[in-house]
Design a protein around this motif. Structure first.
Motif, PDB file in Angstrom:
ATOM      1  N   ALA A 178       2.886   5.441 -10.013  1.00 38.82           N
ATOM      2  CA  ALA A 178       2.168   6.713 -10.093  1.00 38.82           C
ATOM      3  C   ALA A 178       1.547   6.901 -11.475  1.00 38.82           C
ATOM      4  CB  ALA A 178       3.114   7.855  -9.752  1.00 38.82           C
ATOM      5  N   GLY A 226      -2.729  10.183 -10.052  1.00 41.27           N
ATOM      6  CA  GLY A 226      -3.085  11.194  -9.068  1.00 41.27           C
ATOM      7  C   GLY A 226      -3.422  10.617  -7.716  1.00 41.27           C
ATOM      8  N   GLY A 250      -1.488  10.290  -5.117  1.00 38.90           N
ATOM      9  CA  GLY A 250      -0.834  10.945  -3.991  1.00 38.90           C
ATOM     10  C   GLY A 250       0.241  10.094  -3.347  1.00 38.90           C
ATOM     11  N   SER A 306       0.839   5.601  -4.535  1.00 37.33           N
ATOM     12  CA  SER A 306       1.488   5.754  -5.838  1.00 37.33           C
ATOM     13  C   SER A 306       2.956   5.366  -5.840  1.00 37.33           C
ATOM     14  CB  SER A 306       1.384   7.219  -6.304  1.00 37.33           C
ATOM     15  OG  SER A 306       0.057   7.682  -6.329  1.00 37.33           O
ATOM     16  N   ILE A 338       5.363  11.648  -3.473  1.00 39.39           N
ATOM     17  CA  ILE A 338       4.683  11.801  -4.758  1.00 39.39           C
ATOM     18  C   ILE A 338       3.512  12.770  -4.622  1.00 39.39           C
ATOM     19  CG2 ILE A 338       3.522  10.581  -6.634  1.00 39.39           C
ATOM     20  CD1 ILE A 338       4.933   8.035  -5.627  1.00 39.39           C
ATOM     21  N   ALA A 355      -0.044  14.654  -5.254  1.00 33.98           N
ATOM     22  CA  ALA A 355      -1.364  14.244  -5.728  1.00 33.98           C
ATOM     23  C   ALA A 355      -1.815  15.095  -6.911  1.00 33.98           C
ATOM     24  CB  ALA A 355      -2.394  14.333  -4.600  1.00 33.98           C
ATOM     25  N   GLU A 380       2.593  15.849 -10.195  1.00 39.15           N
ATOM     26  CA  GLU A 380       2.951  14.453 -10.369  1.00 39.15           C
ATOM     27  C   GLU A 380       3.698  14.248 -11.682  1.00 39.15           C
ATOM     28  OE1 GLU A 380       0.603  10.283  -9.760  1.00 39.15           O
ATOM     29  OE2 GLU A 380      -0.138  11.596 -11.353  1.00 39.15           O
ATOM     30  N   TYR A 413       7.137  15.332 -11.235  1.00 39.82           N
ATOM     31  CA  TYR A 413       7.850  14.398 -10.365  1.00 39.82           C
ATOM     32  C   TYR A 413       8.366  13.190 -11.138  1.00 39.82           C
ATOM     33  CZ  TYR A 413       8.014  10.326  -7.236  1.00 39.82           C
ATOM     34  OH  TYR A 413       8.372   9.166  -6.611  1.00 39.82           O
TER      35      TYR A 413
END
Length: 320
Positions: free
Chosen positions: A121, A124, A126, A130, A293, A295, A300, A303
């Motif tokens: 990731a 971005g 998503g 990722s 994950i 977007a 993100e 996360y």
């Protein structure tokens, strides 16, 4: 090869070029790798140099890509199959796990195929572009799993993977593709199964791999804490891991993969079992959230395990 200066993805391309120059058995296949040069341009220029017999555009089918690569390997070639995103390697898992990984055990056949592509990731992409799906394959005996986190390792480990007689999954972190640069006059070399100490320290150690090592290095820049880059997730460099754990007495395992049932869980368990008497604290883990994950860039970032999460875990570990 001549002197090199470039990015992580340039090193991938150079490794493919040099391997194909050195060995006519090496070929590449995957979606858009020929005329288009790959989704991330990792195969750009290979078609013009080596032709359509060795740089093969395939249908949009991971099963077909993996099946063709395995068949070519069994017939004496050394194929390098590209999955446009490693998220979709799961579509080919049956062929890799139930056929390539077991061919040696079933009838002594070697499958010298590499299955490579971008993972991770930070861009971005998503939930479908990722992921870090390496954990899905680590429980499959017969597969080797590699995750380079530097430009030099992107080159050296890919060359080692192509030369290896066993099937290798090669996870390239896309967030590093054009963010890391390096140069050399003589091509670097590496062996699968050897970890690399990126920073030494005596108070604790962070054991990690891939892009997460850069998070770790930033988090411990001012601390007497070591950072070990595994480089190869299977086979593991158990000797180096144990030596560092015994010497520092405190261990933090950092992965970008999801925390629960992820690679970090196995690493923590192995260290706890083999180094228990030398540890002054439990082995702690930091990983990504147990969710798909996002977007959205802010979500993100929340996360992913960042430097604040690593520093907080180390503060807890060092205070034990």
């Amino acid at each position: 090869m001549t002197a090199f200066s470039g990015t992580y993805v340039d090193a991938i391309r150079q490794a493919l070029f040099d391997a194909m120059e050195a060995d006519p058995r090496v070929c590449c296949l995957g979606e858009d790798i020929g005329t288009y040069g790959g989704a991330f341009r990792a195969t750009e220029g290979l078609l013009e140099r080596f032709g359509a017999d060795r740089v093969i555009d395939t249908p949009i089918s991971e099963q077909a890509i993996a099946g063709a690569a395995i068949g070519a390997a069994l017939m004496g070639q050394r194929p390098v199959a590209e999955f446009q995103f490693m998220d979709f390697a799961l579509l080919a898992s049956d062929l890799m796990v139930n056929f390539a990984a077991k061919a040696h055990w079933r009838w002594g056949a070697t499958v010298p195929a590499v299955f490579r592509g971008p993972s991770g990731a930070g861009n971005g992409g998503g939930p479908f572009h990722s992921q870090n799906p390496e954990g899905h394959f680590l429980g499959s005996p017969g597969l080797k799993v590699v995750a380079p986190g530097t430009v030099r390792d992107a080159y050296a480990l890919l060359r080692a993977a192509i030369d290896d007689p066993d099937p290798v999954l090669f996870f390239e972190h896309k967030h590093l593709y054009r963010r890391l640069k390096d140069e050399w006059d003589e091509a670097p070399t590496a062996r699968l199964g050897e970890a690399a100490l990126r920073k030494d320290g005596s108070k604790a150690c962070v054991i990690t791999y891939g892009a997460a090592q850069h998070v770790a290095l930033e988090a411990v820049a001012d601390l007497d804490v070591a950072v070990l880059d595994l480089r190869t997730l299977w086979p593991l460099d158990d000797e180096t891991i144990a030596e560092l754990a015994k010497r520092t007495h405190r261990v933090l395992v950092l992965t970008e993969a999801s925390l629960t049932y992820g690679p970090g869980a196995e690493l923590a368990a192995r260290i706890g079992e083999t180094c228990f008497e030398w540890l002054d604290a439990p082995v702690l883990r930091v990983g990504a959230a147990d969710t798909p994950i996002p977007a959205s860039p802010p979500l993100e970032a929340a996360y992913l395990p960042g430097t604040k999460a690593v520093r907080s875990a180390l503060d807890h570990l060092l205070a034990w």
